[in-house]
Design an enzyme around this catalytic site. Structure first.
Site, mmCIF file in Angstrom:
data_model
loop_
_atom_site.group_PDB
_atom_site.id
_atom_site.type_symbol
_atom_site.label_atom_id
_atom_site.label_comp_id
_atom_site.label_asym_id
_atom_site.label_seq_id
_atom_site.Cartn_x
_atom_site.Cartn_y
_atom_site.Cartn_z
ATOM 1 N N ARG A 130 0.834 -1.210 0.000
ATOM 2 C CA ARG A 130 0.000 0.000 0.000
ATOM 3 C C ARG A 130 0.865 1.257 0.000
ATOM 4 N NH1 ARG A 130 -5.228 0.010 2.110
ATOM 5 N NH2 ARG A 130 -4.826 1.835 3.399
ATOM 6 N N ARG A 133 9.796 5.525 -3.243
ATOM 7 C CA ARG A 133 10.119 6.479 -4.301
ATOM 8 C C ARG A 133 11.562 6.916 -4.240
ATOM 9 N NH1 ARG A 133 5.870 10.025 -2.535
ATOM 10 N NH2 ARG A 133 4.045 9.105 -3.489
ATOM 11 N N ARG A 169 -8.848 -6.731 13.214
ATOM 12 C CA ARG A 169 -8.087 -5.938 14.170
ATOM 13 C C ARG A 169 -8.986 -4.796 14.599
ATOM 14 N NH1 ARG A 169 -4.552 -7.400 17.594
ATOM 15 N NH2 ARG A 169 -2.968 -5.780 17.717
ATOM 16 N N ARG A 212 -0.104 5.526 16.139
ATOM 17 C CA ARG A 212 0.028 6.882 15.598
ATOM 18 C C ARG A 212 -0.710 7.899 16.450
ATOM 19 N NH1 ARG A 212 -2.771 5.245 9.755
ATOM 20 N NH2 ARG A 212 -4.583 4.248 10.674
ATOM 21 N N GLU A 267 -3.813 6.268 18.780
ATOM 22 C CA GLU A 267 -4.496 5.103 18.211
ATOM 23 C C GLU A 267 -3.823 3.823 18.715
ATOM 24 O OE1 GLU A 267 -5.537 6.119 14.099
ATOM 25 O OE2 GLU A 267 -5.185 4.015 13.623
ATOM 26 N N TYR A 287 -9.828 -4.981 2.622
ATOM 27 C CA TYR A 287 -9.116 -3.804 3.124
ATOM 28 C C TYR A 287 -9.309 -2.661 2.121
ATOM 29 C CZ TYR A 287 -5.018 -1.596 5.464
ATOM 30 O OH TYR A 287 -4.155 -0.780 6.163
ATOM 31 N N ASP A 295 -10.141 1.081 0.675
ATOM 32 C CA ASP A 295 -10.131 2.504 0.983
ATOM 33 C C ASP A 295 -11.448 3.118 0.493
ATOM 34 O OD1 ASP A 295 -7.762 2.925 2.344
ATOM 35 O OD2 ASP A 295 -6.572 2.955 0.512
HETATM 36 P P1 FAD Z 1 -18.390 1.315 7.387
HETATM 37 O O1 FAD Z 1 -17.963 2.713 7.346
HETATM 38 O O2 FAD Z 1 -17.814 0.418 8.436
HETATM 39 O O3 FAD Z 1 -19.978 1.315 7.543
HETATM 40 C C1 FAD Z 1 -20.711 0.195 7.919
HETATM 41 C C2 FAD Z 1 -21.850 0.664 8.805
HETATM 42 O O4 FAD Z 1 -22.724 -0.444 9.054
HETATM 43 C C3 FAD Z 1 -21.381 1.154 10.174
HETATM 44 O O5 FAD Z 1 -21.875 2.457 10.404
HETATM 45 C C4 FAD Z 1 -21.978 0.146 11.138
HETATM 46 O O6 FAD Z 1 -22.384 0.726 12.372
HETATM 47 C C5 FAD Z 1 -23.176 -0.370 10.367
HETATM 48 N N1 FAD Z 1 -23.591 -1.701 10.777
HETATM 49 C C6 FAD Z 1 -22.834 -2.821 10.838
HETATM 50 N N2 FAD Z 1 -23.572 -3.847 11.271
HETATM 51 C C7 FAD Z 1 -24.827 -3.374 11.477
HETATM 52 C C8 FAD Z 1 -26.024 -3.943 11.939
HETATM 53 N N3 FAD Z 1 -26.086 -5.235 12.302
HETATM 54 N N4 FAD Z 1 -27.127 -3.180 12.038
HETATM 55 C C9 FAD Z 1 -27.079 -1.856 11.718
HETATM 56 N N5 FAD Z 1 -25.968 -1.264 11.271
HETATM 57 C C10 FAD Z 1 -24.860 -2.005 11.156
HETATM 58 N N6 FAD Z 1 -9.878 5.019 3.613
HETATM 59 C C11 FAD Z 1 -9.307 5.978 2.849
HETATM 60 O O7 FAD Z 1 -9.627 6.091 1.656
HETATM 61 N N7 FAD Z 1 -8.380 6.836 3.373
HETATM 62 C C12 FAD Z 1 -7.987 6.775 4.680
HETATM 63 O O8 FAD Z 1 -7.160 7.566 5.115
HETATM 64 C C13 FAD Z 1 -8.578 5.772 5.503
HETATM 65 N N8 FAD Z 1 -8.214 5.662 6.797
HETATM 66 C C14 FAD Z 1 -8.781 4.692 7.577
HETATM 67 C C15 FAD Z 1 -8.403 4.615 8.909
HETATM 68 C C16 FAD Z 1 -8.972 3.646 9.728
HETATM 69 C C17 FAD Z 1 -8.539 3.554 11.175
HETATM 70 C C18 FAD Z 1 -9.943 2.746 9.205
HETATM 71 C C19 FAD Z 1 -10.562 1.680 10.089
HETATM 72 C C20 FAD Z 1 -10.322 2.826 7.881
HETATM 73 C C21 FAD Z 1 -9.757 3.792 7.048
HETATM 74 N N9 FAD Z 1 -10.136 3.922 5.711
HETATM 75 C C22 FAD Z 1 -9.544 4.891 4.927
HETATM 76 C C23 FAD Z 1 -11.142 3.032 5.114
HETATM 77 C C24 FAD Z 1 -12.578 3.595 5.155
HETATM 78 O O9 FAD Z 1 -12.952 3.791 6.495
HETATM 79 C C25 FAD Z 1 -13.525 2.610 4.491
HETATM 80 O O10 FAD Z 1 -13.137 2.326 3.173
HETATM 81 C C26 FAD Z 1 -14.987 3.071 4.440
HETATM 82 O O11 FAD Z 1 -15.359 3.892 5.492
HETATM 83 C C27 FAD Z 1 -15.841 1.832 4.448
HETATM 84 O O12 FAD Z 1 -17.208 2.135 4.261
HETATM 85 P P2 FAD Z 1 -18.269 0.988 4.476
HETATM 86 O O13 FAD Z 1 -19.597 1.581 4.181
HETATM 87 O O14 FAD Z 1 -17.873 -0.224 3.755
HETATM 88 O O15 FAD Z 1 -18.147 0.571 6.025
HETATM 89 N N1 UDP Z 2 3.343 0.627 7.880
HETATM 90 C C1 UDP Z 2 4.555 0.575 8.549
HETATM 91 N N2 UDP Z 2 5.079 1.720 9.069
HETATM 92 C C2 UDP Z 2 4.452 2.904 8.962
HETATM 93 C C3 UDP Z 2 3.227 2.972 8.289
HETATM 94 C C4 UDP Z 2 2.692 1.804 7.768
HETATM 95 O O1 UDP Z 2 5.137 -0.488 8.664
HETATM 96 O O2 UDP Z 2 4.984 3.915 9.466
HETATM 97 C C5 UDP Z 2 2.791 -0.636 7.341
HETATM 98 C C6 UDP Z 2 1.883 -1.341 8.363
HETATM 99 O O3 UDP Z 2 2.006 -2.731 8.194
HETATM 100 C C7 UDP Z 2 0.513 -0.870 7.939
HETATM 101 C C8 UDP Z 2 0.653 -0.864 6.414
HETATM 102 O O4 UDP Z 2 1.998 -0.400 6.210
HETATM 103 O O5 UDP Z 2 -0.510 -1.743 8.389
HETATM 104 C C9 UDP Z 2 -0.323 -0.005 5.675
HETATM 105 O O6 UDP Z 2 -0.206 1.326 6.146
HETATM 106 P P1 UDP Z 2 -1.360 2.394 5.936
HETATM 107 O O7 UDP Z 2 -0.862 3.709 6.371
HETATM 108 O O8 UDP Z 2 -1.886 2.274 4.553
HETATM 109 O O9 UDP Z 2 -2.445 1.847 6.984
HETATM 110 P P2 UDP Z 2 -3.899 2.359 7.392
HETATM 111 O O10 UDP Z 2 -3.930 3.838 7.205
HETATM 112 O O11 UDP Z 2 -4.843 1.603 6.515
HETATM 113 O O12 UDP Z 2 -3.998 1.970 8.816
#
Ligand code: FAD
Ligand code: UDP
Length: 366
Positions: A170, A174, A247, A278, A298, A346, A348
């Site tokens: 991911r 560079r 996780r 982080r 986090e 996984y 985005d």
């Molecule tokens: P979700 O956002 O999980 O929505 C699912 C919804 O369903 C939730 O609100 C939940 O409450 C509801 N639900 C589940 N089960 C039930 C039930 N039984 N009854 C009623 N409701 C229910 N993506 C990026 O592009 N850039 C980023 O920087 C980025 N950072 C991230 C950082 C973290 C820590 C995490 C966890 C994810 C990150 N993502 C990022 C990914 C991004 O969050 C997801 O791609 C996106 O939000 C997923 O949307 P979704 O609708 O699939 O799921």
């Molecule tokens: N990662 C790492 N060091 C860093 C940042 C990321 O080793 O400083 C690795 C780690 O395994 C992580 C993966 O790269 O789970 C993907 O990172 P990303 O920032 O895309 O994770 P997310 O934002 O989805 O948590």
């Protein structure tokens, strides 16, 4: 009676709901949380948009998806450039000439490549079979030890040798002095916050919060012709083949009496001792000038039933189990499965939008 019951007001459910209601369909969107938006939801604290479920930076290479989100909101010019803190030493991410220069004193791309090649040769890896081998093949052992191993093993709670290689791919590597975390052409943070997108998407739908599908399944299923399900796929089938692993995370928020705590939105702690991965300083996503600041530490943790499932653990064991659930899901005529949890991917944000728009095409262009 509704045309669609949409379980989950996250990005997948909301894109689908918007597109269905645009086509004259009646949608009921439910969520078990007390707000819409799923994991992209932000909460205002001290006039700062706090990313409640982890920092979210929108990025995509796909113009269609970029134009799609821009119809709901404008984006600012934020470019993600996290800093790594390894026992007090600061490195630029992703791995680029700034990182290599700080670590080894190398100045040219040729010198950096030679250094990595030398470390790769010493490690003797020809075909990477897991995250550790993949990382060493990409950037060598020094970077692996200081910037990857500790972070990765904290994040996933497993040795890097037991994790799939794709996770580390991911991150760009560079040989230019460029600290942009993404290679994508489009990137930014929505002006006014992510909630605006979801509010606009759901404008013409009925929304019911604090409603768990499984608590009222029988009744809810009677209220619509079709279901769009974005929760955990194994839960939909009452975990009959076993439980998929995730996780989870614990977020610890702090309001601080300073206008600038760490000088960057994202600082990764890449050593193995610091218990969090982080620290996010939310105001920097929007170039905030508030007097105070809000930070979030986090902490990764093992997921158990009842916890928030943030990251699917896509190792062979879980992928195999997922395929069994997918076989069942593929046979459903009146249920559409989508999003990070139902597809156990996984994803985005841009990928979730892409997947939702594909489902919309399949559903409405029959
Ligand atoms: P979700 O956002 O999980 O929505 C699912 C919804 O369903 C939730 O609100 C939940 O409450 C509801 N639900 C589940 N089960 C039930 C039930 N039984 N009854 C009623 N409701 C229910 N993506 C990026 O592009 N850039 C980023 O920087 C980025 N950072 C991230 C950082 C973290 C820590 C995490 C966890 C994810 C990150 N993502 C990022 C990914 C991004 O969050 C997801 O791609 C996106 O939000 C997923 O949307 P979704 O609708 O699939 O799921
Ligand atoms: N990662 C790492 N060091 C860093 C940042 C990321 O080793 O400083 C690795 C780690 O395994 C992580 C993966 O790269 O789970 C993907 O990172 P990303 O920032 O895309 O994770 P997310 O934002 O989805 O948590």
């Amino acid at each position: 009676m509704y045309d669609y019951l949409i379980v989950g007001a996250g990005l997948f459910g909301s894109v689908f709901a918007h597109e269905a209601s645009r086509r004259g369909k009646k949608c009921l969107v439910i969520d078990k949380r007390d707000h819409i938006g799923g994991n992209i939801y932000t909460e205002k604290i001290e006039d700062i948009n706090v990313h409640k479920y982890g920092a979210h930076i929108f990025h995509t290479n796909n113009k269609e998806i970029w134009d799609y989100v821009n119809q709901f909101v404008e984006f600012n010019r934020y470019t993600n450039s996290p800093i790594a803190n390894y026992n007090g030493e600061i490195y630029n991410l992703p791995f680029n000439m700034n990182t290599f220069n700080k670590l080894w004193g190398v100045v040219t791309p040729k010198e950096a490549k030679e250094k990595i090649e030398e470390q790769k040769r010493e490690a003797g890896i020809t075909k990477p079979r897991n995250l550790e081998e993949q990382a060493i093949s990409l950037v060598g052992t020094d970077i692996y030890e200081k910037l990857i191993k500790g972070y990765t093993e904290k994040q996933w709670g497993r040795p890097a040798t037991e994790l799939p290689a794709f996770i580390i791919k991911r991150l760009p590597v560079r040989f230019t002095y460029d600290n942009n975390y993404f290679n994508d052409r489009y990137q930014g943070i929505p002006i006014g916050g992510y909630n605006v997108i979801i509010e606009r998407m759901l404008e013409n739908c009925d929304v019911q919060l604090e409603t768990d599908f499984f608590a009222e399944r029988e009744q809810l299923e009677k209220e619509a012709n079709k279901i769009v399900y974005t929760g955990m796929v194994d839960e939909f089938y009452n975990f009959r083949f076993g439980v998929l692993e995730y996780r989870s995370l614990k977020f610890e928020n702090k309001i601080l009496e300073t206008d600038n705590y760490q000088g960057n939105a994202v600082v990764n702690y890449t050593d193995s001792q610091t218990p969090y991965t982080r620290v996010i300083e939310h105001k920097h996503f929007e170039f905030g000038t508030q007097d105070k600041t809000v930070i979030t530490r986090e902490y990764p943790k093992e997921w158990k039933k009842g916890d928030e499932p943030y990251y699917p653990i896509n190792n062979e064991k879980n992928n195999q189990l997922f395929r069994k659930y997918k076989e069942l899901a593929d046979q459903e005529e009146n249920v559409i499965f989508g999003g990070r949890l139902a597809n156990y991917k996984y994803y985005d944000m841009h990928q979730v939008i892409g997947a939702a728009l594909t489902k919309v095409k399949e559903e409405f262009n029959k």
